[in-house]
Design a protein around this motif. Structure first.
Motif, PDB file in Angstrom:
ATOM      1  N   LYS A 291       0.831  -1.201   0.000  1.00  0.00           N
ATOM      2  CA  LYS A 291       0.000   0.000   0.000  1.00  0.00           C
ATOM      3  C   LYS A 291       0.870   1.258   0.000  1.00  0.00           C
ATOM      4  O   LYS A 291       0.590   2.224  -0.726  1.00  0.00           O
ATOM      5  CB  LYS A 291      -0.929  -0.007   1.215  1.00  0.00           C
ATOM      6  N   GLN A 292       1.926   1.255   0.778  1.00  0.00           N
ATOM      7  CA  GLN A 292       2.808   2.420   0.856  1.00  0.00           C
ATOM      8  C   GLN A 292       3.498   2.661  -0.485  1.00  0.00           C
ATOM      9  O   GLN A 292       3.650   3.807  -0.926  1.00  0.00           O
ATOM     10  CB  GLN A 292       3.849   2.220   1.954  1.00  0.00           C
ATOM     11  N   LYS A 293       3.926   1.576  -1.133  1.00  0.00           N
ATOM     12  CA  LYS A 293       4.551   1.710  -2.454  1.00  0.00           C
ATOM     13  C   LYS A 293       3.551   2.300  -3.459  1.00  0.00           C
ATOM     14  O   LYS A 293       3.903   3.173  -4.251  1.00  0.00           O
ATOM     15  CB  LYS A 293       5.015   0.334  -2.948  1.00  0.00           C
ATOM     16  N   ARG A 294       2.312   1.793  -3.405  1.00  0.00           N
ATOM     17  CA  ARG A 294       1.285   2.266  -4.342  1.00  0.00           C
ATOM     18  C   ARG A 294       1.000   3.753  -4.137  1.00  0.00           C
ATOM     19  O   ARG A 294       0.905   4.526  -5.087  1.00  0.00           O
ATOM     20  CB  ARG A 294       0.011   1.444  -4.170  1.00  0.00           C
ATOM     21  N   GLN A 295       0.889   4.151  -2.883  1.00  0.00           N
ATOM     22  CA  GLN A 295       0.599   5.551  -2.596  1.00  0.00           C
ATOM     23  C   GLN A 295       1.762   6.455  -2.987  1.00  0.00           C
ATOM     24  O   GLN A 295       1.546   7.585  -3.439  1.00  0.00           O
ATOM     25  CB  GLN A 295       0.231   5.725  -1.126  1.00  0.00           C
ATOM     26  N   GLN A 296       2.981   5.962  -2.842  1.00  0.00           N
ATOM     27  CA  GLN A 296       4.128   6.750  -3.271  1.00  0.00           C
ATOM     28  C   GLN A 296       4.120   6.956  -4.776  1.00  0.00           C
ATOM     29  O   GLN A 296       4.400   8.050  -5.272  1.00  0.00           O
ATOM     30  CB  GLN A 296       5.426   6.062  -2.831  1.00  0.00           C
ATOM     31  N   ARG A 297       3.789   5.901  -5.517  1.00  0.00           N
ATOM     32  CA  ARG A 297       3.686   6.019  -6.972  1.00  0.00           C
ATOM     33  C   ARG A 297       2.579   6.994  -7.352  1.00  0.00           C
ATOM     34  O   ARG A 297       2.732   7.783  -8.295  1.00  0.00           O
ATOM     35  CB  ARG A 297       3.407   4.648  -7.597  1.00  0.00           C
ATOM     36  N   LEU A 298       1.491   6.957  -6.604  1.00  0.00           N
ATOM     37  CA  LEU A 298       0.372   7.859  -6.864  1.00  0.00           C
ATOM     38  C   LEU A 298       0.811   9.312  -6.682  1.00  0.00           C
ATOM     39  O   LEU A 298       0.529  10.179  -7.525  1.00  0.00           O
ATOM     40  CB  LEU A 298      -0.789   7.509  -5.929  1.00  0.00           C
ATOM     41  N   VAL A 299       1.515   9.587  -5.585  1.00  0.00           N
ATOM     42  CA  VAL A 299       1.999  10.945  -5.320  1.00  0.00           C
ATOM     43  C   VAL A 299       2.963  11.393  -6.413  1.00  0.00           C
ATOM     44  O   VAL A 299       2.893  12.524  -6.912  1.00  0.00           O
ATOM     45  CB  VAL A 299       2.678  11.023  -3.937  1.00  0.00           C
ATOM     46  N   GLU A 300       3.882  10.514  -6.816  1.00  0.00           N
ATOM     47  CA  GLU A 300       4.859  10.859  -7.854  1.00  0.00           C
ATOM     48  C   GLU A 300       4.170  11.185  -9.173  1.00  0.00           C
ATOM     49  O   GLU A 300       4.565  12.123  -9.878  1.00  0.00           O
ATOM     50  CB  GLU A 300       5.837   9.704  -8.046  1.00  0.00           C
TER      51      GLU A 300
ATOM     52  N   ARG B 167      -9.719   5.709  -2.022  1.00  0.00           N
ATOM     53  CA  ARG B 167      -9.334   5.587  -0.607  1.00  0.00           C
ATOM     54  C   ARG B 167      -7.916   6.110  -0.385  1.00  0.00           C
ATOM     55  O   ARG B 167      -7.640   6.801   0.599  1.00  0.00           O
ATOM     56  CB  ARG B 167      -9.444   4.127  -0.151  1.00  0.00           C
ATOM     57  N   ASP B 168      -7.012   5.772  -1.316  1.00  0.00           N
ATOM     58  CA  ASP B 168      -5.631   6.251  -1.195  1.00  0.00           C
ATOM     59  C   ASP B 168      -5.586   7.777  -1.228  1.00  0.00           C
ATOM     60  O   ASP B 168      -4.872   8.413  -0.441  1.00  0.00           O
ATOM     61  CB  ASP B 168      -4.768   5.690  -2.327  1.00  0.00           C
ATOM     62  N   ILE B 169      -6.346   8.362  -2.139  1.00  0.00           N
ATOM     63  CA  ILE B 169      -6.361   9.818  -2.256  1.00  0.00           C
ATOM     64  C   ILE B 169      -6.899  10.457  -0.981  1.00  0.00           C
ATOM     65  O   ILE B 169      -6.367  11.478  -0.517  1.00  0.00           O
ATOM     66  CB  ILE B 169      -7.190  10.253  -3.485  1.00  0.00           C
ATOM     67  N   SER B 170      -7.924   9.862  -0.401  1.00  0.00           N
ATOM     68  CA  SER B 170      -8.483  10.395   0.853  1.00  0.00           C
ATOM     69  C   SER B 170      -7.439  10.382   1.964  1.00  0.00           C
ATOM     70  O   SER B 170      -7.305  11.351   2.719  1.00  0.00           O
ATOM     71  CB  SER B 170      -9.710   9.580   1.275  1.00  0.00           C
ATOM     72  N   GLU B 171      -6.692   9.294   2.046  1.00  0.00           N
ATOM     73  CA  GLU B 171      -5.652   9.201   3.076  1.00  0.00           C
ATOM     74  C   GLU B 171      -4.521  10.197   2.818  1.00  0.00           C
ATOM     75  O   GLU B 171      -4.038  10.859   3.745  1.00  0.00           O
ATOM     76  CB  GLU B 171      -5.098   7.773   3.120  1.00  0.00           C
ATOM     77  N   LEU B 172      -4.128  10.314   1.567  1.00  0.00           N
ATOM     78  CA  LEU B 172      -3.040  11.231   1.227  1.00  0.00           C
ATOM     79  C   LEU B 172      -3.465  12.687   1.381  1.00  0.00           C
ATOM     80  O   LEU B 172      -2.667  13.547   1.755  1.00  0.00           O
ATOM     81  CB  LEU B 172      -2.567  10.960  -0.203  1.00  0.00           C
ATOM     82  N   ASP B 173      -4.735  12.954   1.114  1.00  0.00           N
ATOM     83  CA  ASP B 173      -5.257  14.304   1.315  1.00  0.00           C
ATOM     84  C   ASP B 173      -5.232  14.664   2.800  1.00  0.00           C
ATOM     85  O   ASP B 173      -4.822  15.769   3.184  1.00  0.00           O
ATOM     86  CB  ASP B 173      -6.688  14.391   0.767  1.00  0.00           C
ATOM     87  N   ALA B 174      -5.650  13.720   3.638  1.00  0.00           N
ATOM     88  CA  ALA B 174      -5.640  13.957   5.083  1.00  0.00           C
ATOM     89  C   ALA B 174      -4.221  14.170   5.609  1.00  0.00           C
ATOM     90  O   ALA B 174      -4.005  14.926   6.564  1.00  0.00           O
ATOM     91  CB  ALA B 174      -6.293  12.780   5.802  1.00  0.00           C
ATOM     92  N   ALA B 175      -3.244  13.528   4.936  1.00  0.00           N
ATOM     93  CA  ALA B 175      -1.843  13.670   5.347  1.00  0.00           C
ATOM     94  C   ALA B 175      -1.178  14.894   4.729  1.00  0.00           C
ATOM     95  O   ALA B 175      -0.002  15.174   5.003  1.00  0.00           O
ATOM     96  CB  ALA B 175      -1.066  12.421   4.955  1.00  0.00           C
ATOM     97  N   GLY B 176      -1.930  15.626   3.890  1.00  0.00           N
ATOM     98  CA  GLY B 176      -1.391  16.833   3.283  1.00  0.00           C
ATOM     99  C   GLY B 176      -0.455  16.594   2.117  1.00  0.00           C
ATOM    100  O   GLY B 176       0.322  17.479   1.736  1.00  0.00           O
ATOM    101  N   LYS B 177      -0.506  15.400   1.526  1.00  0.00           N
ATOM    102  CA  LYS B 177       0.421  15.068   0.437  1.00  0.00           C
ATOM    103  C   LYS B 177      -0.156  15.337  -0.949  1.00  0.00           C
ATOM    104  O   LYS B 177       0.588  15.609  -1.891  1.00  0.00           O
ATOM    105  CB  LYS B 177       0.849  13.605   0.545  1.00  0.00           C
TER     106      LYS B 177
END
Length: 257
Positions: free
Chosen positions: A7-16, A42-52
């Motif tokens: 999940k962390q790898k996927r979210q990092q790729r999403l941010v990049e 769901r990933d976007i919601s989590e990353l949005d909450a984290a300010g990323k």
């Protein structure tokens, strides 16, 4: 060795991906990451909450200003194509013309190419583009008042919204994040869209510089429909459906092929 969770790898790729493009749709992210749109949401919601990243309609956008390294990467991406497009744009601009020049890496390349012209009068909110004209004593260059956005040299915030009211342009040269399949021309920065829209209203001829990777892609903020521009200048021709749409709206397509 500690293994990074999937999940962390996927979210990092999403941010990049979002940092590289400024905005990405749920569908594009799901396809690239090989997961469902629900998972991406769901990933976007989590990353949005984290300010990323920042949640946006139908996708996600960068959170705040673009990082310097990301902007530098954008300048390197498709650099050869941008140079080809820039020369085509410069060939369309006549000596002695008044020009509005948008900001961004493509327009910085266009600024360099425009130095082949003579006696231009240029209005831009990109200091990097303006500096490319600084050695030309036959050019007149105007920039708005405001604060310099260090990442890309754009002048933002605090400028008089009536700054462009005093100008009329022979050409408005624009570059955006993408043009979707319906012909909507979009960008990811509301400030840039507002200035571009104002310039379009004051221009005789509107030139849209768009590298071929941006055909079929959307953006966070809609500028206009492609039928509102006069020329689309790209490195290669778009797919047939988009080319037919341009022709149907009497938009001239100029390619570097």
């Amino acid at each position: 060795m500690i293994e990074i969770p999937k999940k962390q790898k996927r979210q990092q790729r999403l941010v990049e991906r979002i940092e590289a493009q400024g905005y990405a749709t749920l569908a594009d992210l799901a396809r690239e990451l090989a997961v469902s749109e629900q998972t991406v949401r769901r990933d976007i919601s989590e990353l949005d909450a984290a300010g990323k990243v920042r949640r946006a309609h139908g996708g996600a956008a960068i959170q705040g200003n673009i990082d310097r390294s990301v902007y530098a990467q954008r300048r390197r991406q498709r650099a050869a194509e941008k140079q080809l497009i820039a020369r085509q744009v410069a060939d369309l601009v006549e000596d002695g013309s008044s020009v509005f020049l948008d900001t961004g890496t493509t327009c910085e390349a266009i600024a360099s190419a425009l130095t082949a012209r003579r006696h231009l009068k240029v209005v831009t909110y990109s200091l990097r583009s303006a500096l490319r004209f600084s050695e030309r004593d036959d050019f007149v260059v105007a920039v708005p008042a405001g604060f310099v956005r260090h990442v890309d040299g754009a002048v933002v915030g605090g400028q008089d919204t009536g700054f462009l009211d005093q100008f009329l342009f022979d050409y408005a040269i624009l570059s955006v994040s993408g043009m979707d399949a319906a012909g909507n021309i979009c960008d990811d920065d509301q400030f840039e869209v507002r200035f571009a829209s104002m310039a379009m209203q004051r221009a005789k001829t509107i030139l849209l510089a768009l590298d071929s990777s941006k055909f079929g892609k959307g953006g966070l903020v809609r500028l206009c429909h492609v039928g509102a521009v006069d020329y689309v200048i790209s490195d290669t021709a778009p797919e047939a459906a988009i080319a037919e749409m341009l022709a149907a709206h009497d938009v001239k397509l100029v390619t570097c092929e």
